[in-house]
Design a protein around this motif. Structure first.
Motif, PDB file in Angstrom:
ATOM      1  N   ILE A 121     -28.610 -17.178 -10.820  1.00 38.76           N
ATOM      2  CA  ILE A 121     -28.092 -18.222 -11.710  1.00 38.76           C
ATOM      3  C   ILE A 121     -28.132 -19.582 -11.011  1.00 38.76           C
ATOM      4  O   ILE A 121     -28.593 -20.578 -11.568  1.00 38.76           O
ATOM      5  CB  ILE A 121     -26.659 -17.897 -12.171  1.00 38.76           C
ATOM      6  N   ASN A 122     -27.638 -19.628  -9.776  1.00 39.63           N
ATOM      7  CA  ASN A 122     -27.654 -20.891  -9.037  1.00 39.63           C
ATOM      8  C   ASN A 122     -29.075 -21.372  -8.780  1.00 39.63           C
ATOM      9  O   ASN A 122     -29.365 -22.583  -8.864  1.00 39.63           O
ATOM     10  CB  ASN A 122     -26.917 -20.738  -7.711  1.00 39.63           C
ATOM     11  N   LEU A 123     -29.966 -20.445  -8.472  1.00 39.40           N
ATOM     12  CA  LEU A 123     -31.362 -20.817  -8.235  1.00 39.40           C
ATOM     13  C   LEU A 123     -31.983 -21.403  -9.500  1.00 39.40           C
ATOM     14  O   LEU A 123     -32.683 -22.428  -9.452  1.00 39.40           O
ATOM     15  CB  LEU A 123     -32.153 -19.594  -7.770  1.00 39.40           C
ATOM     16  N   TYR A 124     -31.746 -20.771 -10.622  1.00 38.59           N
ATOM     17  CA  TYR A 124     -32.276 -21.265 -11.906  1.00 38.59           C
ATOM     18  C   TYR A 124     -31.774 -22.680 -12.177  1.00 38.59           C
ATOM     19  O   TYR A 124     -32.557 -23.584 -12.509  1.00 38.59           O
ATOM     20  CB  TYR A 124     -31.847 -20.322 -13.028  1.00 38.59           C
ATOM     21  N   ASN A 125     -30.481 -22.884 -12.043  1.00 39.19           N
ATOM     22  CA  ASN A 125     -29.909 -24.189 -12.364  1.00 39.19           C
ATOM     23  C   ASN A 125     -30.359 -25.270 -11.385  1.00 39.19           C
ATOM     24  O   ASN A 125     -30.644 -26.405 -11.788  1.00 39.19           O
ATOM     25  CB  ASN A 125     -28.382 -24.087 -12.390  1.00 39.19           C
ATOM     26  N   ALA A 126     -30.436 -24.919 -10.105  1.00 37.90           N
ATOM     27  CA  ALA A 126     -30.874 -25.895  -9.101  1.00 37.90           C
ATOM     28  C   ALA A 126     -32.342 -26.268  -9.305  1.00 37.90           C
ATOM     29  O   ALA A 126     -32.716 -27.441  -9.208  1.00 37.90           O
ATOM     30  CB  ALA A 126     -30.658 -25.333  -7.699  1.00 37.90           C
ATOM     31  N   GLN A 127     -33.188 -25.289  -9.618  1.00 39.26           N
ATOM     32  CA  GLN A 127     -34.603 -25.574  -9.844  1.00 39.26           C
ATOM     33  C   GLN A 127     -34.794 -26.412 -11.112  1.00 39.26           C
ATOM     34  O   GLN A 127     -35.671 -27.269 -11.169  1.00 39.26           O
ATOM     35  CB  GLN A 127     -35.403 -24.279  -9.934  1.00 39.26           C
ATOM     36  N   THR A 128     -33.959 -26.187 -12.109  1.00 37.98           N
ATOM     37  CA  THR A 128     -34.036 -26.998 -13.327  1.00 37.98           C
ATOM     38  C   THR A 128     -33.736 -28.460 -13.020  1.00 37.98           C
ATOM     39  O   THR A 128     -34.417 -29.365 -13.511  1.00 37.98           O
ATOM     40  CB  THR A 128     -33.069 -26.461 -14.397  1.00 37.98           C
ATOM     41  N   VAL A 129     -32.723 -28.705 -12.194  1.00 41.46           N
ATOM     42  CA  VAL A 129     -32.436 -30.078 -11.778  1.00 41.46           C
ATOM     43  C   VAL A 129     -33.633 -30.663 -11.039  1.00 41.46           C
ATOM     44  O   VAL A 129     -34.025 -31.818 -11.262  1.00 41.46           O
ATOM     45  CB  VAL A 129     -31.172 -30.130 -10.894  1.00 41.46           C
ATOM     46  N   LYS A 130     -34.240 -29.873 -10.166  1.00 36.42           N
ATOM     47  CA  LYS A 130     -35.414 -30.337  -9.416  1.00 36.42           C
ATOM     48  C   LYS A 130     -36.550 -30.716 -10.370  1.00 36.42           C
ATOM     49  O   LYS A 130     -37.244 -31.718 -10.153  1.00 36.42           O
ATOM     50  CB  LYS A 130     -35.871 -29.240  -8.454  1.00 36.42           C
ATOM     51  N   VAL A 132     -36.285 -31.848 -13.466  1.00 37.25           N
ATOM     52  CA  VAL A 132     -35.944 -33.101 -14.129  1.00 37.25           C
ATOM     53  C   VAL A 132     -36.209 -34.294 -13.205  1.00 37.25           C
ATOM     54  O   VAL A 132     -36.708 -35.336 -13.645  1.00 37.25           O
ATOM     55  CB  VAL A 132     -34.477 -33.096 -14.592  1.00 37.25           C
ATOM     56  N   LEU A 133     -35.904 -34.137 -11.936  1.00 32.62           N
ATOM     57  CA  LEU A 133     -36.117 -35.236 -10.994  1.00 32.62           C
ATOM     58  C   LEU A 133     -37.591 -35.611 -10.886  1.00 32.62           C
ATOM     59  O   LEU A 133     -37.923 -36.750 -10.552  1.00 32.62           O
ATOM     60  CB  LEU A 133     -35.579 -34.858  -9.605  1.00 32.62           C
ATOM     61  N   GLY A 134     -38.463 -34.656 -11.181  1.00 35.48           N
ATOM     62  CA  GLY A 134     -39.896 -34.921 -11.111  1.00 35.48           C
ATOM     63  C   GLY A 134     -40.451 -35.642 -12.322  1.00 35.48           C
ATOM     64  O   GLY A 134     -41.628 -36.018 -12.336  1.00 35.48           O
ATOM     65  N   TYR A 135     -39.619 -35.846 -13.357  1.00 41.07           N
ATOM     66  CA  TYR A 135     -40.062 -36.523 -14.589  1.00 41.07           C
ATOM     67  C   TYR A 135     -39.039 -37.596 -14.968  1.00 41.07           C
ATOM     68  O   TYR A 135     -38.386 -37.499 -16.011  1.00 41.07           O
ATOM     69  CB  TYR A 135     -40.218 -35.519 -15.726  1.00 41.07           C
ATOM     70  N   PRO A 136     -38.891 -38.618 -14.151  1.00 40.17           N
ATOM     71  CA  PRO A 136     -37.829 -39.610 -14.382  1.00 40.17           C
ATOM     72  C   PRO A 136     -37.977 -40.407 -15.664  1.00 40.17           C
ATOM     73  O   PRO A 136     -37.004 -41.014 -16.132  1.00 40.17           O
ATOM     74  CB  PRO A 136     -37.950 -40.526 -13.153  1.00 40.17           C
ATOM     75  N   ASN A 190     -28.479 -23.293 -17.402  1.00 42.38           N
ATOM     76  CA  ASN A 190     -28.540 -24.616 -18.007  1.00 42.38           C
ATOM     77  C   ASN A 190     -29.972 -25.115 -18.077  1.00 42.38           C
ATOM     78  O   ASN A 190     -30.703 -25.061 -17.093  1.00 42.38           O
ATOM     79  CB  ASN A 190     -27.685 -25.599 -17.215  1.00 42.38           C
ATOM     80  N   CYS A 191     -30.377 -25.631 -19.244  1.00 45.28           N
ATOM     81  CA  CYS A 191     -31.748 -26.106 -19.438  1.00 45.28           C
ATOM     82  C   CYS A 191     -31.826 -27.621 -19.548  1.00 45.28           C
ATOM     83  O   CYS A 191     -32.752 -28.163 -20.147  1.00 45.28           O
ATOM     84  CB  CYS A 191     -32.383 -25.448 -20.657  1.00 45.28           C
ATOM     85  N   ALA A 192     -30.837 -28.317 -18.976  1.00 46.80           N
ATOM     86  CA  ALA A 192     -30.862 -29.779 -18.899  1.00 46.80           C
ATOM     87  C   ALA A 192     -30.873 -30.451 -20.270  1.00 46.80           C
ATOM     88  O   ALA A 192     -31.419 -31.528 -20.429  1.00 46.80           O
ATOM     89  CB  ALA A 192     -32.061 -30.251 -18.073  1.00 46.80           C
ATOM     90  N   SER A 193     -30.260 -29.814 -21.258  1.00 53.86           N
ATOM     91  CA  SER A 193     -30.247 -30.356 -22.616  1.00 53.86           C
ATOM     92  C   SER A 193     -28.826 -30.399 -23.166  1.00 53.86           C
ATOM     93  O   SER A 193     -27.980 -29.581 -22.787  1.00 53.86           O
ATOM     94  CB  SER A 193     -31.117 -29.494 -23.541  1.00 53.86           C
ATOM     95  N   LEU A 194     -28.580 -31.342 -24.079  1.00 55.04           N
ATOM     96  CA  LEU A 194     -27.246 -31.488 -24.650  1.00 55.04           C
ATOM     97  C   LEU A 194     -26.844 -30.282 -25.489  1.00 55.04           C
ATOM     98  O   LEU A 194     -25.663 -29.975 -25.621  1.00 55.04           O
ATOM     99  CB  LEU A 194     -27.173 -32.757 -25.503  1.00 55.04           C
ATOM    100  N   GLY A 195     -27.810 -29.586 -26.074  1.00 50.23           N
ATOM    101  CA  GLY A 195     -27.496 -28.416 -26.882  1.00 50.23           C
ATOM    102  C   GLY A 195     -27.193 -27.186 -26.057  1.00 50.23           C
ATOM    103  O   GLY A 195     -26.692 -26.181 -26.576  1.00 50.23           O
ATOM    104  N   CYS A 196     -27.486 -27.254 -24.774  1.00 49.03           N
ATOM    105  CA  CYS A 196     -27.320 -26.102 -23.882  1.00 49.03           C
ATOM    106  C   CYS A 196     -25.889 -26.034 -23.359  1.00 49.03           C
ATOM    107  O   CYS A 196     -25.241 -27.069 -23.185  1.00 49.03           O
ATOM    108  CB  CYS A 196     -28.297 -26.249 -22.714  1.00 49.03           C
ATOM    109  N   PRO A 197     -25.363 -24.846 -23.088  1.00 46.63           N
ATOM    110  CA  PRO A 197     -24.079 -24.767 -22.392  1.00 46.63           C
ATOM    111  C   PRO A 197     -24.121 -25.573 -21.096  1.00 46.63           C
ATOM    112  O   PRO A 197     -25.169 -25.749 -20.493  1.00 46.63           O
ATOM    113  CB  PRO A 197     -23.926 -23.267 -22.129  1.00 46.63           C
TER     114      PRO A 197
END
Length: 290
Positions: A121-130, A132-136, A190-197
């Motif tokens: 879970i932590n890996l998924y969420n951390a990689q998702t943040v990574k 997003v950082l690649g597409y500012p 978390n998928c970095a979206s407002l509709g997501c938990p």
């Protein structure tokens, strides 16, 4: 545009035919991409990752991820956790890279089930943040695609665990869902979206993960983006319950009973609802507002 119009106005049908065929192909591909964006992958076990060690002595350190969450996740005025992605780039991206490298150096098959659960879970969420950082310059994760025809980043093999290339979709649909079969996972990833938990403000840990998953479920189901009855009597549910119905209940009617047990303020409405349900999801980025 002038060239295309000139080509189409040519009296020769033979000349028009290749372009018309190409335009039809592009339209077909667009439809396929749209449908793939609105259809969730099925749960499909990657058997290799089912191995575990119930007596594992390994202690997985998620303190760095906790530090990153403490400094970058904040509750917005709409009661949705927002991520300060711009702040991440300035001060914390190297720490995120360090944490991701650390997790990839571990062997989850040598962990206990709860250690594995927190790890993935932590890996998924951390990689998702990574990601997003690649597409500012992008305002939705759907636009963060490594190739022209991909929908979002979920199939890209960003990670290497135990010598195996792993994508975000692998983690969610080939590891977590089939091995744990726990509907609460949908409230933790978390998928970095407002509709997501929400992206949790707490790193998931083996010792507390069951309580954390329950907390994530309770929080999301208490919010309008999960369940809402509009003033004109329309029942609005998160698209998560549509995409992953099989993880929550056997049918849409059973889903309403499932939700009624967990949302007491709407229990009567949910148990007696007979009209069509409207599903919705906001793909806008969950970034911190200025």
């Amino acid at each position: 545009m002038y060239c295309i119009q000139a080509y189409l106005s040519c009296p020769s049908a033979a000349r028009r035919r290749p372009l018309v065929s190409a335009l039809r192909l592009i339209a077909l591909l667009a439809v396929m991409v749209w449908h793939s964006a609105h259809a969730a992958p099925s749960s499909d076990l990657w058997a290799y990752w089912a191995a575990h060690d119930r007596d594992a002595a390994l202690q997985v350190d998620h303190s760095l991820w906790q530090t990153l969450l403490d400094g970058s996740v904040q509750r917005g005025g709409d009661h949705i956790n927002r991520v300060d992605y711009k702040g991440f780039v300035k001060t914390n991206e190297h720490l995120l890279d360090t944490y991701l490298a650390y997790l990839q150096s571990l062997e989850p098959t040598s962990m206990s089930p709860n250690q594995q659960l927190a790890f993935w879970i932590n890996l998924y969420n951390a990689q998702t943040v990574k990601v997003v950082l690649g597409y500012p310059d992008k305002d939705s994760i759907l636009k963060m695609r490594p190739s022209l025809l991909s929908v979002g980043p979920w199939d890209e093999k960003y990670l290497q665990i135990e010598g195996k290339d792993v994508s975000l979709n692998d983690i969610e649909h080939r590891i977590l869902r089939p091995i744990w079969a726990d509907h609460r996972l949908h409230f933790a990833l978390n998928c970095a979206s407002l509709g997501c938990p929400d992206l949790s403000t707490e790193a998931y840990r083996a010792e507390t993960i069951q309580g954390q998953l329950q907390q994530a479920e309770d929080l999301f189901l208490s919010q309008p983006r999960a369940i809402e009855l509009t003033q004109d009597g329309v029942l609005m549910l998160s698209s998560l319950f549509d995409w992953y119905l099989e993880d929550f209940a056997d049918s849409e009617q059973a889903l309403l009973q499932f939700l009624a047990e967990r949302a007491p303020n709407l229990a009567t409405t949910l148990r007696t609802h007979q009209s069509k349900i409207r599903y919705h999801y906001d793909w806008a980025l969950n970034g911190a507002t200025p």
